[in-house]
Design a protein around this motif. Structure first.
Motif, PDB file in Angstrom:
ATOM      1  N   ASP A  19      -1.259   2.130   1.239  1.00  0.00           N
ATOM      2  CA  ASP A  19      -0.010   1.901   0.505  1.00  0.00           C
ATOM      3  C   ASP A  19       1.167   2.635   1.135  1.00  0.00           C
ATOM      4  O   ASP A  19       2.301   2.141   1.115  1.00  0.00           O
ATOM      5  CB  ASP A  19      -0.160   2.355  -0.954  1.00  0.00           C
ATOM      6  CG  ASP A  19      -1.047   1.410  -1.748  1.00  0.00           C
ATOM      7  OD1 ASP A  19      -1.204   0.254  -1.294  1.00  0.00           O
ATOM      8  OD2 ASP A  19      -1.593   1.820  -2.790  1.00  0.00           O
ATOM      9  N   GLU A  20       0.893   3.812   1.714  1.00  0.00           N
ATOM     10  CA  GLU A  20       1.972   4.576   2.348  1.00  0.00           C
ATOM     11  C   GLU A  20       2.559   3.795   3.522  1.00  0.00           C
ATOM     12  O   GLU A  20       3.787   3.736   3.708  1.00  0.00           O
ATOM     13  CB  GLU A  20       1.451   5.934   2.826  1.00  0.00           C
ATOM     14  CG  GLU A  20       2.580   6.841   3.336  1.00  0.00           C
ATOM     15  CD  GLU A  20       2.076   8.149   3.941  1.00  0.00           C
ATOM     16  OE1 GLU A  20       2.907   8.900   4.484  1.00  0.00           O
ATOM     17  OE2 GLU A  20       0.846   8.416   3.867  1.00  0.00           O
ATOM     18  N   ALA A  21       1.690   3.172   4.334  1.00  0.00           N
ATOM     19  CA  ALA A  21       2.148   2.390   5.488  1.00  0.00           C
ATOM     20  C   ALA A  21       2.954   1.173   5.028  1.00  0.00           C
ATOM     21  O   ALA A  21       4.042   0.894   5.537  1.00  0.00           O
ATOM     22  CB  ALA A  21       0.952   1.943   6.335  1.00  0.00           C
ATOM     23  N   ARG A  22       2.412   0.456   4.027  1.00  0.00           N
ATOM     24  CA  ARG A  22       3.078  -0.766   3.560  1.00  0.00           C
ATOM     25  C   ARG A  22       4.411  -0.466   2.875  1.00  0.00           C
ATOM     26  O   ARG A  22       5.393  -1.188   3.045  1.00  0.00           O
ATOM     27  CB  ARG A  22       2.149  -1.546   2.618  1.00  0.00           C
ATOM     28  CG  ARG A  22       1.000  -2.241   3.343  1.00  0.00           C
ATOM     29  CD  ARG A  22       0.220  -3.150   2.418  1.00  0.00           C
ATOM     30  NE  ARG A  22      -0.553  -2.403   1.431  1.00  0.00           N
ATOM     31  CZ  ARG A  22      -1.802  -1.975   1.620  1.00  0.00           C
ATOM     32  NH1 ARG A  22      -2.422  -2.212   2.769  1.00  0.00           N
ATOM     33  NH2 ARG A  22      -2.446  -1.316   0.673  1.00  0.00           N
ATOM     34  N   SER A  23       4.469   0.631   2.084  1.00  0.00           N
ATOM     35  CA  SER A  23       5.726   0.967   1.400  1.00  0.00           C
ATOM     36  C   SER A  23       6.795   1.419   2.398  1.00  0.00           C
ATOM     37  O   SER A  23       7.988   1.154   2.210  1.00  0.00           O
ATOM     38  CB  SER A  23       5.496   2.049   0.338  1.00  0.00           C
ATOM     39  OG  SER A  23       5.091   3.257   0.934  1.00  0.00           O
ATOM     40  N   LEU A 113       2.936  -7.536  -2.016  1.00  0.00           N
ATOM     41  CA  LEU A 113       2.535  -6.124  -2.131  1.00  0.00           C
ATOM     42  C   LEU A 113       2.151  -5.773  -3.567  1.00  0.00           C
ATOM     43  O   LEU A 113       1.272  -4.926  -3.793  1.00  0.00           O
ATOM     44  CB  LEU A 113       3.662  -5.210  -1.634  1.00  0.00           C
ATOM     45  CG  LEU A 113       3.876  -5.168  -0.117  1.00  0.00           C
ATOM     46  CD1 LEU A 113       5.013  -4.220   0.232  1.00  0.00           C
ATOM     47  CD2 LEU A 113       2.615  -4.759   0.615  1.00  0.00           C
ATOM     48  N   LYS A 114       2.806  -6.425  -4.541  1.00  0.00           N
ATOM     49  CA  LYS A 114       2.419  -6.198  -5.939  1.00  0.00           C
ATOM     50  C   LYS A 114       0.972  -6.645  -6.166  1.00  0.00           C
ATOM     51  O   LYS A 114       0.189  -5.970  -6.842  1.00  0.00           O
ATOM     52  CB  LYS A 114       3.349  -6.976  -6.877  1.00  0.00           C
ATOM     53  CG  LYS A 114       4.757  -6.406  -6.995  1.00  0.00           C
ATOM     54  CD  LYS A 114       5.608  -7.291  -7.898  1.00  0.00           C
ATOM     55  CE  LYS A 114       7.067  -6.825  -7.930  1.00  0.00           C
ATOM     56  NZ  LYS A 114       7.917  -7.746  -8.715  1.00  0.00           N
ATOM     57  N   GLY A 119      -5.072  -4.784  -6.459  1.00  0.00           N
ATOM     58  CA  GLY A 119      -6.471  -4.894  -6.053  1.00  0.00           C
ATOM     59  C   GLY A 119      -6.867  -6.228  -5.463  1.00  0.00           C
ATOM     60  O   GLY A 119      -8.051  -6.468  -5.193  1.00  0.00           O
ATOM     61  N   ARG A 120      -5.919  -7.118  -5.220  1.00  0.00           N
ATOM     62  CA  ARG A 120      -6.241  -8.417  -4.622  1.00  0.00           C
ATOM     63  C   ARG A 120      -6.584  -8.251  -3.142  1.00  0.00           C
ATOM     64  O   ARG A 120      -6.108  -7.320  -2.479  1.00  0.00           O
ATOM     65  CB  ARG A 120      -5.048  -9.367  -4.746  1.00  0.00           C
ATOM     66  CG  ARG A 120      -4.646  -9.676  -6.193  1.00  0.00           C
ATOM     67  CD  ARG A 120      -5.579 -10.659  -6.835  1.00  0.00           C
ATOM     68  NE  ARG A 120      -5.118 -11.088  -8.154  1.00  0.00           N
ATOM     69  CZ  ARG A 120      -5.768 -11.949  -8.912  1.00  0.00           C
ATOM     70  NH1 ARG A 120      -6.914 -12.469  -8.489  1.00  0.00           N
ATOM     71  NH2 ARG A 120      -5.300 -12.278 -10.110  1.00  0.00           N
ATOM     72  N   GLU A 445      -9.848 -16.961  -6.450  1.00  0.00           N
ATOM     73  CA  GLU A 445      -8.757 -16.460  -7.286  1.00  0.00           C
ATOM     74  C   GLU A 445      -7.657 -15.803  -6.460  1.00  0.00           C
ATOM     75  O   GLU A 445      -6.469 -15.907  -6.774  1.00  0.00           O
ATOM     76  CB  GLU A 445      -9.291 -15.474  -8.328  1.00  0.00           C
ATOM     77  CG  GLU A 445     -10.044 -16.117  -9.475  1.00  0.00           C
ATOM     78  CD  GLU A 445      -9.176 -17.091 -10.270  1.00  0.00           C
ATOM     79  OE1 GLU A 445      -7.992 -16.778 -10.499  1.00  0.00           O
ATOM     80  OE2 GLU A 445      -9.678 -18.163 -10.637  1.00  0.00           O
ATOM     81  N   ASP A 446      -8.047 -15.096  -5.387  1.00  0.00           N
ATOM     82  CA  ASP A 446      -7.059 -14.419  -4.536  1.00  0.00           C
ATOM     83  C   ASP A 446      -6.231 -15.437  -3.744  1.00  0.00           C
ATOM     84  O   ASP A 446      -5.042 -15.228  -3.498  1.00  0.00           O
ATOM     85  CB  ASP A 446      -7.755 -13.436  -3.583  1.00  0.00           C
ATOM     86  CG  ASP A 446      -8.311 -12.227  -4.328  1.00  0.00           C
ATOM     87  OD1 ASP A 446      -7.867 -11.996  -5.474  1.00  0.00           O
ATOM     88  OD2 ASP A 446      -9.173 -11.523  -3.774  1.00  0.00           O
ATOM     89  N   GLU A 447      -6.863 -16.539  -3.314  1.00  0.00           N
ATOM     90  CA  GLU A 447      -6.116 -17.611  -2.637  1.00  0.00           C
ATOM     91  C   GLU A 447      -5.113 -18.237  -3.608  1.00  0.00           C
ATOM     92  O   GLU A 447      -3.983 -18.558  -3.237  1.00  0.00           O
ATOM     93  CB  GLU A 447      -7.065 -18.679  -2.093  1.00  0.00           C
ATOM     94  CG  GLU A 447      -7.786 -18.265  -0.825  1.00  0.00           C
ATOM     95  CD  GLU A 447      -8.518 -19.421  -0.158  1.00  0.00           C
ATOM     96  OE1 GLU A 447      -8.196 -20.588  -0.454  1.00  0.00           O
ATOM     97  OE2 GLU A 447      -9.407 -19.156   0.656  1.00  0.00           O
TER      98      GLU A 447
END
Length: 554
Positions: A19-23, A113-114, A119-120, A445-447
């Motif tokens: 999350d640190e990298a993506r944010s 990102l949300k 958890g997706r 579901e993730d797709e």
């Protein structure tokens, strides 16, 4: 003999995960996108870019703004660079739509990102996004209409130039004169107003080799009617090489244009003497272009005039050339620095095939220079070049107007090539109606979540156009959502109407590439789990002290 190399010093790297990298990437992306998206729509604002030399630049062009942003934090800067790639790719492929692609990319990443934070699976989300985008692009293309007539060209150019009707009128005038295959270039003018200059026929940037070839002393040009044309890539210095063809011209009294690598020595002096005596009517010019391009240009001229290209590679000698190997033009005007060839039109089928071949080469190249040269060759063969000369009171205004003209021209080319769709962000919103059926057909579901992210993100351009016009985006969105395809919100007149009839149209190619490039970068960011950047090193002191803001070396 042994050679010893010293150790290679590499800069220290900072490695961050999850999350640190993506944010960190998201912060850089938001800074660029927020600066770019305020320019969207007819009531979009300008952005002022500081210059280290000269006056600041005031622009309304998405890709120019994006490329100008460099951030101090290296992790944020990586995000900014990724968004610059979206704008640059869209600019390269479609020539316009850079603001839309930047905004779409930001929205896709924000929504994505949300989902990842909840958890997706990002890989499955990417697959869902890919499927949704493909389905939407297919629907956009199926609903596209061909760009018919000057009015459509005027509307596309006006809209792309930020609703500048003067720019739209000038580009429409240019295309009316030169046709869809002609070339239009943008140049700076010394005057305050914009104007268009037209060049009929194929123009070559080479003039006569000797001033003795001039026939009209007042205008300093050689004007030839129905001349024969000899085209070769050789240097001609011995008169024996061309004596056969010159003797046949003396009998037939026909004028001759020689296009060769160079004409010098005995051959040049013989031709000049006979020209001055009135025995021969000959003008010689050097071959246009350089290197391999020279042969391509000469082959273009040979096809246009029906001449045989006397090439060294083919083993054809100049002394074996007959009158049947020469080309023919309706008229040729040679000045000191340029030559214009107006064709007879007898070889239109061969010219059309050659244009199609060059267009294929242009589509397959990644080089901007090769693409420009290819389009220039197409225009020369098609026989029409329009030069738009842009004038302004200040340098800052001139640069802004040039960017608007270039955007408008690129949009116009894209519209002629692949058709038009309703503008104002409504096409993406209405074509998103195909996504719910796709979501129902997906099992993962993730797709499904990935497809829903695309569905939500396609609302962003319309909401931003409304926001830039001072309205509440959600209110406009809900009203347009219930309208038929082609109906939408016209921010310039603040009305809901038939957008195609009112001239609010976008090129299909621009809309498709904007979405495709935005999704490409967005899906890469969502699947990022690690970010590696260089740690900036403090500058070594020299006893003089550093200036403010110069604490680090990048």
């Amino acid at each position: 003999m042994s050679t010893r190399r010293g150790p290679v010093m590499m800069a220290a790297k900072k490695v961050v995960f999850g999350d640190e990298a993506r944010s960190a990437l998201m912060k850089g992306i938001n800074l660029v996108a927020n600066a770019v998206k305020i320019t969207l729509g007819p009531k979009g604002r300008n952005v002022v870019l500081e210059r280290s030399y000269g006056a600041p630049q005031v622009v309304n062009d998405g890709v120019t703004i994006a490329k100008d942003i460099s951030l101090k934090d290296p992790m944020h800067n990586v995000g900014a660079k990724l968004l610059q790639e979206v704008a640059s790719k869209t600019d390269l492929k479609a020539g316009d739509g850079t603001t839309t692609s930047t905004l779409l990319c930001q929205e896709l990443i924000t929504q994505g990102l949300k989902a990842v934070a909840a958890g997706r699976n990002p890989i499955a989300i990417k697959r869902g996004m890919d499927k949704a985008v493909r389905r939407v692009i297919e629907d956009v293309k199926s609903k596209a209409k061909p760009c018919n007539g000057i009015e459509d060209i005027r509307s596309v150019a006006t809209l792309s130039a930020g609703n500048d009707f003067v720019i739209g009128d000038i580009i429409a005038t240019a295309y009316e004169k030169i046709g869809p295959n002609g070339s239009t270039s943008v140049e700076e003018s010394q005057s305050l107003s914009d104007e268009v200059e037209f060049t009929e026929g194929m123009e070559i940037d080479r003039g006569y080799i000797s001033p003795y070839f001039v026939k009209d002393q007042e205008r300093q040009v050689a004007d030839m009617k129905n001349p024969l044309i000899l085209i070769t890539d050789r240097k001609i210095s011995a008169v024996s090489d061309i004596v056969g063809i010159l003797e046949s011209l003396v009998k037939s009294k026909k004028p001759l244009l020689i296009i060769c690598d160079d004409l010098s020595g005995e051959a040049l002096s013989t031709i000049v003497v006979n020209k001055m005596r009135g025995v021969l009517d000959v003008v010689a010019i050097k071959s246009p272009g350089f290197g391999e391009r020279r042969k391509e240009y000469l082959q273009d001229i040979a096809i246009l005039t029906g001449a045989s290209f006397i090439a060294e590679d083919l083993g054809i000698t100049l002394d074996s050339v007959k009158e049947a190997d020469l080309g023919l033009a309706e008229r040729v005007v040679v000045s000191k620095e340029s030559t214009t060839i107006i064709s007879t039109g007898d070889h239109q089928d061969e010219v059309t095939a050659r244009v199609a071949q060059i267009r294929q080469q242009v589509e397959n190249t990644d080089s901007t220079f090769d693409r420009e040269k290819g389009e220039e060759r197409i225009a020369r063969l098609s026989g029409g070049i329009a030069r738009i000369k842009v004038g302004a009171a200040t340098e800052t205004e001139l640069k802004d107007k040039k960017l608007r003209y270039e955007d408008a021209l690129n949009s116009t080319r894209a519209a002629i090539e692949a058709g038009i769709v309703p503008g104002g962000g409504t096409t993406l919103l209405h074509c998103a109606r195909v996504i719910p059926a796709l979501i129902d057909s997906l099992e993962d579901e993730d797709e499904k979540q990935g497809a829903k992210i695309v569905l939500k993100s396609l609302e962003a351009p319309l909401k931003q156009i409304a926001a830039n016009a001072g309205l509440e985006g959600e209110v406009v969105l809900e009203k347009v959502r219930t309208m038929e395809f082609g109906q939408g919100y016209n921010a310039r007149t603040d009305t809901y109407e038939d957008l195609i009839q009112s001239g609010v149209i976008d090129p299909t190619k621009v809309t498709c590439w904007a979405l495709e490039n935005a999704e490409s970068i967005a899906s890469l960011v969502l699947t990022t789990e690690c970010l590696v950047v260089e740690i900036p090193e403090p500058k070594s002191g020299d006893g003089m002290g550093d200036l403010p803001g110069q604490d680090y070396d990048y």
